[in-house]
Write a protein that holds these residues in place. Sequence first.
Motif, PDB file in Angstrom:
ATOM      1  N   VAL A  47       6.650   3.475   5.295  1.00 54.66           N
ATOM      2  CA  VAL A  47       7.634   2.821   5.134  1.00 54.66           C
ATOM      3  C   VAL A  47       8.178   1.865   5.863  1.00 54.66           C
ATOM      4  CG1 VAL A  47      10.186   3.694   5.895  1.00 54.66           C
ATOM      5  CG2 VAL A  47       8.619   5.611   5.338  1.00 54.66           C
ATOM      6  N   ARG A  48       7.528   1.179   6.483  1.00 55.94           N
ATOM      7  CA  ARG A  48       8.350  -0.451   7.360  1.00 55.94           C
ATOM      8  C   ARG A  48       7.344  -0.687   7.153  1.00 55.94           C
ATOM      9  NH1 ARG A  48       8.580   0.543  14.006  1.00 55.94           N
ATOM     10  NH2 ARG A  48       7.048   2.222  13.493  1.00 55.94           N
ATOM     11  N   ARG A  49       7.971  -1.908   6.450  1.00 52.39           N
ATOM     12  CA  ARG A  49       7.744  -3.124   6.861  1.00 52.39           C
ATOM     13  C   ARG A  49       9.202  -4.425   7.323  1.00 52.39           C
ATOM     14  NH1 ARG A  49       7.654  -2.912   0.270  1.00 52.39           N
ATOM     15  NH2 ARG A  49       7.431  -1.030   0.258  1.00 52.39           N
ATOM     16  N   GLY A  50       7.994  -5.730   6.860  1.00 54.33           N
ATOM     17  CA  GLY A  50       8.740  -6.503   7.598  1.00 54.33           C
ATOM     18  C   GLY A  50       9.809  -7.148   6.438  1.00 54.33           C
ATOM     19  N   SER A  51      10.110  -7.833   6.913  1.00 53.28           N
ATOM     20  CA  SER A  51      11.557  -8.721   5.842  1.00 53.28           C
ATOM     21  C   SER A  51      11.645  -9.854   5.539  1.00 53.28           C
ATOM     22  CB  SER A  51      12.408  -9.138   7.267  1.00 53.28           C
ATOM     23  OG  SER A  51      12.356  -9.777   8.497  1.00 53.28           O
ATOM     24  N   GLY A  52       9.944 -10.085   5.022  1.00 49.76           N
ATOM     25  CA  GLY A  52       9.725 -11.070   3.569  1.00 49.76           C
ATOM     26  C   GLY A  52       8.425 -11.693   4.517  1.00 49.76           C
ATOM     27  N   PRO A  53       7.873 -13.315   3.950  1.00 48.52           N
ATOM     28  CA  PRO A  53       7.028 -14.888   4.113  1.00 48.52           C
ATOM     29  C   PRO A  53       7.841 -14.432   5.187  1.00 48.52           C
ATOM     30  CG  PRO A  53       7.832 -14.529   1.884  1.00 48.52           C
ATOM     31  CD  PRO A  53       8.586 -13.376   2.577  1.00 48.52           C
ATOM     32  N   GLY A  54       6.320 -15.150   6.141  1.00 47.24           N
ATOM     33  CA  GLY A  54       7.308 -15.144   7.601  1.00 47.24           C
ATOM     34  C   GLY A  54       7.587 -14.441   8.374  1.00 47.24           C
ATOM     35  N   ARG A  71       3.014  -1.206   5.934  1.00 50.46           N
ATOM     36  CA  ARG A  71       2.247  -1.788   4.841  1.00 50.46           C
ATOM     37  C   ARG A  71       1.801  -3.083   4.064  1.00 50.46           C
ATOM     38  NH1 ARG A  71       4.332   1.902   0.668  1.00 50.46           N
ATOM     39  NH2 ARG A  71       4.231   0.287  -0.836  1.00 50.46           N
ATOM     40  N   ASP A  72       2.410  -4.194   5.000  1.00 48.00           N
ATOM     41  CA  ASP A  72       2.522  -5.735   4.862  1.00 48.00           C
ATOM     42  C   ASP A  72       0.888  -5.949   5.398  1.00 48.00           C
ATOM     43  OD1 ASP A  72       5.034  -5.923   4.623  1.00 48.00           O
ATOM     44  OD2 ASP A  72       5.010  -6.990   6.118  1.00 48.00           O
ATOM     45  N   ALA A  73       0.165  -4.695   6.090  1.00 48.82           N
ATOM     46  CA  ALA A  73      -1.050  -4.734   6.857  1.00 48.82           C
ATOM     47  C   ALA A  73      -2.325  -5.357   5.795  1.00 48.82           C
ATOM     48  CB  ALA A  73      -1.427  -4.316   7.181  1.00 48.82           C
TER      49      ALA A  73
END
Length: 132
Positions: A47-54, A71-73
């Motif tokens: 569910v959890r993801r960052g908030s975009g590039p960088g 997810r970003d990993a």
Amino acid sequence: MEDGLRREGDGIVRNGDKVLMSRDNVLAIADKYGIDMDGVRFSLDKVRRGSGPGREFFGVTMPDGEIKLARDAFMNEEQLARTIAHERFHLDELRDGREFPWKESARAAYESRAYAYEERWWQAHKHLIEAE
């Protein structure tokens, strides 16, 4: 297998550059890059993801030693390998008796050590990305 998914010679299931978010893929990447996962508790945070590039969110090591991979990993093989190595470094520090960084001031040093380790580790292991 779903359209677009393919298993490479290294046993890792990918969709283009992305690595399928699965326990088997985490263990396959760890094995490929020589990261010891024996006795490591980890979970996938789908569910959890960052908030975009960088501002990506790759993972976290909890105070109890559980590693949560986000997810970003899984954006590509390099990122997943680096994330596992980074979080394993945090786990090793906790297992060696270092305090979990509850305060922001301690967290900066905690992350700085892990990123320095991750970069040295990647320079020594990046040749494996091509190994099939």
